[in-house]
Every structure is written in structure tokens, then in C-alpha cells.
Design an enzyme around this catalytic site. Structure first.
Site, short mmCIF file in Angstrom:
data_model
loop_
_atom_site.label_atom_id
_atom_site.label_comp_id
_atom_site.label_asym_id
_atom_site.label_seq_id
_atom_site.Cartn_x
_atom_site.Cartn_y
_atom_site.Cartn_z
N ASP A 54 0.86 -1.18 0.00
CA ASP A 54 0.00 0.00 0.00
C ASP A 54 0.90 1.24 0.00
OD1 ASP A 54 -2.86 1.17 0.49
OD2 ASP A 54 -1.58 2.17 1.99
N ASP A 68 -3.22 1.79 6.70
CA ASP A 68 -2.41 1.34 5.58
C ASP A 68 -2.09 -0.15 5.67
OD1 ASP A 68 -2.42 3.96 4.68
OD2 ASP A 68 -0.58 4.46 5.74
N GLU A 78 -1.92 -1.36 -5.96
CA GLU A 78 -3.14 -0.73 -6.42
C GLU A 78 -2.87 0.07 -7.69
OE1 GLU A 78 -6.28 0.44 -3.10
OE2 GLU A 78 -4.32 1.28 -2.67
N CYS A 107 -12.57 -4.42 5.89
CA CYS A 107 -11.92 -5.01 7.06
C CYS A 107 -11.15 -6.25 6.62
CB CYS A 107 -12.96 -5.36 8.12
SG CYS A 107 -12.27 -6.21 9.58
N CYS A 154 -12.86 -9.58 8.80
CA CYS A 154 -14.15 -10.20 8.49
C CYS A 154 -14.65 -9.87 7.09
CB CYS A 154 -15.20 -9.79 9.52
SG CYS A 154 -15.55 -8.01 9.54
N CYS A 190 -16.50 -6.77 13.77
CA CYS A 190 -15.66 -7.74 14.47
C CYS A 190 -14.75 -7.08 15.50
CB CYS A 190 -14.82 -8.54 13.47
SG CYS A 190 -13.56 -7.56 12.62
N CYS A 198 -13.17 -1.67 12.91
CA CYS A 198 -14.31 -2.41 12.36
C CYS A 198 -15.42 -2.46 13.40
CB CYS A 198 -13.88 -3.82 11.95
SG CYS A 198 -15.22 -4.81 11.22
#
Length: 460
Positions: free
Chosen positions: A216, A390, A308, A361, A364, A383, A380
Site C-alpha cells: 500500500d 495502511d 493498487e 476489514c 471479516c 468484528c 471495524c
């Protein structure tokens, strides 16, 4: 594996050799500008004749924009245009004509829609002051001397290198490299020579062939890996801002060139301009060195690297972050990883630009509808995962390839009809507000593919 690789070395030229190099670079500029003026004149003449109602078969003959066509026109007129043409190598004039031919081809392909990226403009004339002196040699005597501290180029003769060229010389002696061309260029106040070679590289494997790492990219940290490692962002340009600003102000106080007043720059302006150029070159070299070290280490260690597909051009429109984004060098990092992964036997995969790696997330699979840029910690609500933003995105990128390999799990979120490269499955885009009751956002938890239609990446 055969590949095209460049070896770049700094040169230590004598004043006589520097004048010869400048003369060859000037000859390339003269040929480019003359051919461009000739092309523009023929285009304007044909356009004017059409307004007079002259049929197409009676118009002024069109000028070929290919390199052989431009070279033919130049050879017919060089004795009148440049009576001194015998003082320079023919490769100097070929350098300028080749640059114009490629620029015209890019402009034509861009207008017809056959060239990706931003629209290419029509070629412009090269300025003596704003154009970096450069000349390219493709024929003649091009070799590295036995002492590996000198090279021989056509018409320029024997030139001294600032450092040893033993790496290139060893490959040439063993027959695993062949020099295709040599480009002499002045960059940042120094002369360099770049050898473009066809290199036969041995097949290699990463130290961890089965390792999948998500990367990332960011500003606070240049790269955050899914393994938890954080590569710092040195921000070379930001650190040199005070020095660059001081040099720029000193340059502005000097008497520079003025074309309207026919004024030549003063000696102090020339020295201040060279000092500013060297400062910018230092920043560029530091950035390039850091990126090379990071990308080489990643390509050597990991078999699969996931990045990405960032919209850097769109990110640069943010005036508050544009300088920091440009200083990071995202495009250069991606370019280096692409070919180095191939060199070391790995692969680089680009995740879909619309894949919500930061909003999802990694525990989950629940995706948030909104995530502000200021929220640096991902929390999150389902969860209870609390993780660096990052690092969470990097883990999602690594898990994306694993889900493609196993054929399970979510592949993309909003805009997922745009396929991820090297992917087996892609999710059809869902409309906003289509989430099931009790879920947040539009992406279901990892491992659940209900509410979602999966199609093969090659299916329409």
C-alpha cells in the site's frame, strides 16, 4: 531470458570534448527544428490550397513523416541549411530527425484514438536553453576500453568515465550483452553516457517464491507491506525546499536572458542556474536511489507483489498533497517493480482501481460506506478489529490474490466490473444501498458470495 537493459555512467570530459558534445547536440536540435518547420510549411500550404478549391490530386505533395522520409529531405537540403554538416557525425542529425518522427507518430496515433494516455500535442521547436543537450549513436565504433575507465564513441573519440564500467565489460566479454546504442546527455550539470544493451539474463527465483505481499503506497510511509513492514518516506524534495528556494531567489536577482531585448545572460546568472540545476539533480538522484533499493529488495524476496492501480494524475489535482505525491514517485516505483519482478522470476499484479482496500476489514471482510482520509486507524464495527489503516489495506491486497487463486471470497467492490489483471473472477458492480440488513456498505464478509454474481474475467 533476453531483455533490453541500460547502463548509465558519468563522464569526465575535457573542455574540448565538451565543446564537441555540445556541437553534436546542437546539430541534432538544428535538424529537428528544420524538419519540423518543413512539415509545418507543407501542412499549412496544403490547408491553404484546399480553401482555394484545388482538388486533392493537385495539392502540394505531402511530406513523409517517417524517419527515412525525413532523412531523405534532410540529405537533400543539408548543404544549404548546415554547411558545417561534415564537422559532426551523421548520428547527430539522425537523433533530431528520429525524435521528430516519433513525436509526429505519437500525435497522429493520439488523434486517431490508437494511443492510450493523455492526448499528445503537436511537436514544438527545441530551444537551445530549455532543451537538455543529447545525442544518440547507433552505428560506428562504440566500445568499452580494456581498462574499463574509458569508452570510444564515433567522432567524439576516447572519453573518460567517472567510474569503472566493469559490470558492462564483464557481460560483453562473456557474450551475454550486446551494445545497441549509446546516448550522451548533459543532466544536472554533468555529462552521462547511457548504453542500451541486449542482455541475456539467467533465470532466477525469489527467495520466497510462494510469498504474496500486498504493498500500500502512501505519503506518511512510502510503502506499507502486508507483512507489517513500513518503508519510510524520506521526502527528499520537502527536505531540500529551503535550499532550492534560496537558489531560486538568487537566480531571480541575476540578469538572465531576454529575447525581446536581445540580451544574453550574465556569467553570474549562468553560474546560479547551474547551481540550481545541481540541487534539483541531487534530489532526483536521491529519490531514484531509494526507489531502486526498495523495489530490488521486494522483487528478490517475494514471488507475487500486489499493488493498487492508483489514479496519480487525479491525485495531483489536490493542491495540498500534489507536491508530496510527486515527491514520493509512485509511478516510478510501479515501473521498476514491473520489470524487476520479471527479472527475478516473480510477478506483479495490479488490483482494480475501484477495489475498496482501505474501506474493507481485513479480518471479516465488512466494508465501510465512507472512510475519511484523516482516519488513520481502521476500526471495524462488526468484528472489533483495530488496525493501522495502511496495514489493513496492504493485507486486503495480499488476500485479494489468495481469493483469486482459491476461487472464493470477494474480488472487488464498487466498480468491480472493471477487471483486475491476472484475475480469474470478477464481481459485477452493485448499486448503492443494496446491502442486506445488518450489513455495512456494499461488500459482504470474506468467504460469503451471496448477494453477488461472479463472472469470469474474460466473459462479457
Amino acid at each position: 531470458m533476453k531483455t533490453i537493459q541500460a547502463y548509465r555512467y558519468a563522464l569526465d570530459l575535457t573542455p574540448t570534448q565538451e565543446r564537441a558534445a555540445l556541437a553534436h547536440a546542437g546539430a541534432a536540435r538544428v535538424a529537428h527544428n528544420w524538419a519540423l518547420a518543413r512539415v509545418r510549411a507543407v501542412m499549412c500550404q496544403r490547408a491553404a490550397e484546399r480553401t482555394y478549391g484545388i482538388p486533392d490530386n493537385q495539392l502540394t505533395p505531402a511530406l513523409s513523416w517517417s524517419l527515412p522520409g525525413l532523412r531523405k529531405e534532410w540529405n537533400a537540403a543539408k548543404r544549404q541549411v548546415a554547411p558545417w554538416w561534415t564537422e559532426c557525425s551523421k548520428e547527430a542529425f539522425n537523433t533530431g530527425l528520429d525524435a521528430l518522427a516519433r513525436a509526429l507518430r505519437n500525435w497522429t496515433r493520439s488523434r486517431s484514438g490508437h494511443r492510450a494516455g493523455r492526448p499528445a500535442g503537436f511537436p514544438r521547436f527545441k530551444s537551445r536553453r530549455r532543451t537538455a543537450p543529447s545525442v544518440r549513436f547507433t552505428t560506428g565504433t562504440i566500445r568499452v576500453e580494456l581498462d574499463r575507465k574509458h569508452i570510444v564513441l564515433p567522432r567524439l573519440g576516447r572519453l573518460k568515465l567517472h567510474e569503472s564500467a566493469r559490470k558492462l565489460a564483464r557481460r560483453i566479454d562473456s557474450g551475454t550483452a550486446r551494445i545497441m546504442s549509446a546516448t550522451v546527455r548533459r543532466d544536472g550539470g554533468r555529462w552521462h553516457v547511457a548504453f542500451t544493451c541486449e542482455v541475456e539474463r539467467t533465470d532466477r527465483r525469489p527467495t520466497q517464491p510462494l510469498s504474496v505481499v500486498g504493498v500500500d503506497l502512501g505519503i506518511k510511509h512510502l510503502a506499507v507491506l502486508s507483512t507489517g513492514e513500513k518503508a519510510p518516506n524520506p521526502q527528499h524534495l520537502i527536505g531540500a525546499q529551503a535550499r532550492l528556494r534560496r537558489f531560486s531567489r538568487a537566480l531571480a536577482r541575476k540578469a538572465g536572458p531576454d529575447r525581446c531585448a536581445s540580451r544574453h545572460p550574465s556569467g553570474r546568472w549562468e553560474r546560479a542556474s547551474a547551481r540550481l540545476s545541481r540541487a534539483h539533480a541531487r534530489v532526483r538522484n536521491l529519490r531514484r536511489d531509494g526507489l531502486h533499493k526498495l523495489t530490488t529488495r521486494l522483487a528478490r524476496e517475494h514471488g507475487t507483489i500486489v499493488l493498487e492501480d492508483l489514479n496519480v494524475a487525479g491525485m495531483l489535482r489536490n493542491r495540498r498533497l500534489a507536491r508530496h505525491i510527486a515527491d514520493a514517485g509512485f509511478a516510478e516505483l510501479r515501473r521498476q517493480l514491473a520489470y524487476k519482478a520479471e527479472w527475478y522470476g516473480g510477478q506483479m499484479i495490479l488490483a482494480d482501481r475501484w477495489y475498496p482496500s482501505s474501506k474493507t476489514c481485513s479480518g471479516c471482510g465488512t466494508a465501510k460506506a465512507k472512510l475519511a482520509l484523516a482516519e488513520r486507524i481502521y476500526i471495524c464495527t462488526k468484528c472489533g478489529l483495530v488496525l493501522d489503516r495502511d496495514l489493513n489495506a496492504a493485507r486486503n491486497l495480499a488476500a485479494l490474490v489468495a481469493s483469486h487463486t482459491t476461487g472464493s471470497g470477494p474480488v472487488a467492490g464498487r466498480g468491480a466490473d472493471r477487471k483486475t489483471q491476472h484475475a480469474g473472477l470478477a464481481a459485477v458492480k452493485r448499486q448503492p444501498g443494496a446491502a442486506s440488513a445488518g450489513q455495512t456498505g456494499t461488500v459482504p464478509p470474506q468467504g460469503r458470495t451471496t448477494d453477488r454474481e461472479l463472472t469470469r474475467a474474460g466473459d462479457g
